[in-house]
Design an enzyme around this catalytic site. Structure first.
Site, short mmCIF file in Angstrom:
data_model
loop_
_atom_site.label_atom_id
_atom_site.label_comp_id
_atom_site.label_asym_id
_atom_site.label_seq_id
_atom_site.Cartn_x
_atom_site.Cartn_y
_atom_site.Cartn_z
CE LYS A 1 45.96 8.87 -26.76
NZ LYS A 1 45.20 8.96 -25.31
CD GLU B 1 38.59 8.70 -11.50
OE1 GLU B 1 38.22 9.81 -11.53
OE2 GLU B 1 39.18 8.09 -12.31
NE ARG C 1 41.29 12.90 -8.50
CZ ARG C 1 41.56 13.38 -9.73
NH1 ARG C 1 40.69 13.24 -10.49
NH2 ARG C 1 42.66 13.99 -10.05
#
Ligand SMILES: Cc1ncc(C[n+]2csc(CCOP(=O)(O)OP(=O)(O)O)c2C)c(N)n1
Length: 541
Positions: free
Chosen positions: A186, A273, A301
């Site tokens: 990343k 979630e 969600r």
């Protein structure tokens, strides 16, 4: 726009900002193409990050794809990071798979040797075959995906473009579903980002000079997120039964201090979630006081878990809905427009919105002592403070800042300061407008608010949420039930359309939720109700 947007590019098939759905939609595209004459040969590729990968929906999709045996490719971009470092058992599994690349040579040698082991007669033959297969399985990575019906290929170095192209060309002709495990770093290519990938996931605007950051335009103001996080920190200190869950948003929710101080009571579920909410329900049942700290938009969600695992059981789970309202540049996928409407429909649920920073801590404290689920929503904005001595938080009680002879603004949430400013401006024009801080959407303070509707020439409700089913809607419903006319009630909020990306202040202005917008709503109502006399109150049932 910072997220894919089909209106901006034909390569953006979906406008999407919630993680985890690419495998499902790619499978849908493929099975759709297969039913469309002439489209059967098209390729379908999903690209998914390792942070999004633990989302439950990914396994629903892989299970479905494995069963349908559709030709599709899932590229797993594994950079070892969600926004913060990824967590959980799957993260450890991916770590082990990354390691296998180092053993590729050894692995193939061992397998070759095993292949050469002669097979003897039964039952020794059977036993040896079992041993051989299990050793091969242990050496062969990606068994989890293989068992779901995917061919696992990798891990491959994602920064070696030549090699990556070769692998893509190779898997292009595989008949069924394939998972290509691509390993990346990343922030690769920009040193400061590679060194601090957490900060550089969503950095504040910065100026760069080659490979270094020259300056970062950082806001020094305090946000509602910080106010909520500080309140939770203090309450965790005094109550050992308080726990907190985040769904991969430790940084966004500013929970680092809590994570580091109370590691046993801090839970990062990853981008899961719905699991986080059911998990909190379990903890509440066990006697704890869990707090679920999830952005308004992402909490969608977990709608069914809020309903069944929490509200239906009347479990004392506290929901902190960060980024409630217009979030700004993130756009339609991230605006927290719907939570007032979606939370207030559940029996047992208490729904609160602080009017300013000084409401935040008492509301969290109230929620942690209330014996039922509570939700508290606040926006992505810097805190405001209203000049007053705040009244204590009391279930279903609004706070009257001023009664006004000519009309009343009832504010649900942190636009209270704007409402006060609007009232001050209108006072210059000779209109005496009151301001009420609603605080509770559910239960509604019917005594105070219906009195306002009943006795004021007009009422303007202000909320940074969708008008459909929101706070103003709740007030109109309550008035109608009480047989009070609502012709003089005007609701200001987010209209029935998706709001684009832009600066939050621009977006608020566009929907009339800034000071001029509130002033003009009041002016219009004042003009319509000039000379208006309040009808005698009809019988309240
Ligand atoms: C449902 C959902 N929850 C939370 C987020 C917030 N979020 C945005 S990016 C991100 C991390 C994603 O990590 P990964 O998929 O590995 O992508 P990377 O940025 O590392 O390439 C998170 C948690 C989201 N977009 N969607």
């Amino acid at each position: 726009m910072g997220y894919p947007n089909p209106a901006e590019s034909e390569y953006d098939l979906f406008m999407t900002g919630h993680a985890g759905c690419s495998v499902s939609t790619a499978l849908g595209l493929k099975s759709g193409d297969d039913l469309m004459p002439g489209e059967e040969g098209r390729h379908s590729v999903a690209v998914i990050g390792d942070g999004a990968f633990p989302s439950g929906i990914v396994y629903e999709a892989m299970n479905n794809a494995g069963g349908l045996k559709k030709k599709m490719l899932v590229v797993l971009n594994d950079n070892k990071m969600s926004i913060c470092p990824r967590v959980g058992g799957l993260a450890e599994y991916l770590d082990r798979l990354r390691m296998t690349s180092f053993y590729t040579g050894l692995k193939s040698e061992v397998v070759k040797v095993l292949e050469r082991v002669p097979i003897l007669g039964d039952p020794v033959e059977k036993l040896l075959w079992q041993v051989k297969e299990s050793v091969k399985a242990g050496l062969h990575g990606g068994m989890l995906f293989e068992e779901l019906g995917f061919r696992y290929v990798g891990p491959v170095d994602g920064h070696n473009i030549g090699q990556l192209r070769k692998y893509l060309a190779m898997v292009k002709d595989v008949a069924g579903p394939v998972l290509l495990h691509v390993v990346t770093e990343k922030g690769h290519g920009f040193k400061p980002a590679a060194e601090d990938p957490v900060f550089f996931h969503t950095p504040a605007p910065f100026e760069r000079d080659d490979n270094c950051v020259v300056s970062i335009k950082k806001s020094s103001s305090r946000a509602y997120t910080a106010a909520a996080s500080d309140a939770v920190f203090d309450l965790m200190q005094s109550n050992p039964r308080v726990t907190i869950m985040t769904a991969a948003m430790c940084q966004g929710n500013q929970l680092e201090r809590i994570r580091d101080t109370y590691p046993d009571r801090f839970f990062d579920t990853g981008i899961c979630e719905s699991h986080a909410v059911a998990f909190a329900a379990g903890q509440a049942k066990a006697g704890l006081r869990p707090i679920v700290d999830i952005y308004s938009t992402f909490l969608q969600r977990s709608y069914d878990q809020i309903f069944q695992e929490v509200a239906l059981q009347k479990l004392p789970v506290t929901f902190l809905l960060d980024r409630a309202g217009l979030t700004g540049p993130d756009g339609p996928t991230h605006h927290g427009a719907f939570d007032l409407a979606y939370m207030r429909v559940f029996p047992n649920m208490v729904v609160m919105a602080p009017g300013d920073e000084r409401d935040v801590q008492p509301m969290v404290q109230f929620a942690l002592t209330h014996d039922a689920p509570c939700s508290i929503r606040y926006p992505k904005s810097n805190v405001d403070s209203i000049d007053r001595v705040p009244t204590p938080i009391e279930l279903g009680r609004a706070e009257v800042l001023d009664w006004g002879r000519d009309g009343v603004i009832v504010c649900c949430g942190t636009l209270l300061k704007s409402c006060q400013k609007a009232a001050a401006e209108l006072r210059q024009e000779g209109l005496e407008i009151g301001v009420i801080n609603a605080r509770f959407i559910k239960p509604l303070d019917t005594e105070t608010l219906l009195r306002a509707v009943d006795e004021s020439p007009f009422v303007v409700t202000v909320e940074e949420g969708c008008l459909a089913g929101g706070f103003g809607s709740a007030l109109v419903e309550a008035a109608t039930d009480a047989r009070i006319s609502t012709a003089h009630v005007r609701r200001v909020g987010i209209p029935d359309r998706f709001i684009e990306h832009g600066e939050r202040s621009e977006l608020l202005a566009a929907v009339g939720l800034d000071v001029p917008g509130i002033v003009s709503a009041c002016r219009e109502m004042a003009a319509q109700t000039e000379g208006y006399t309040v009808p005698a109150r009809r019988q309240v049932s």
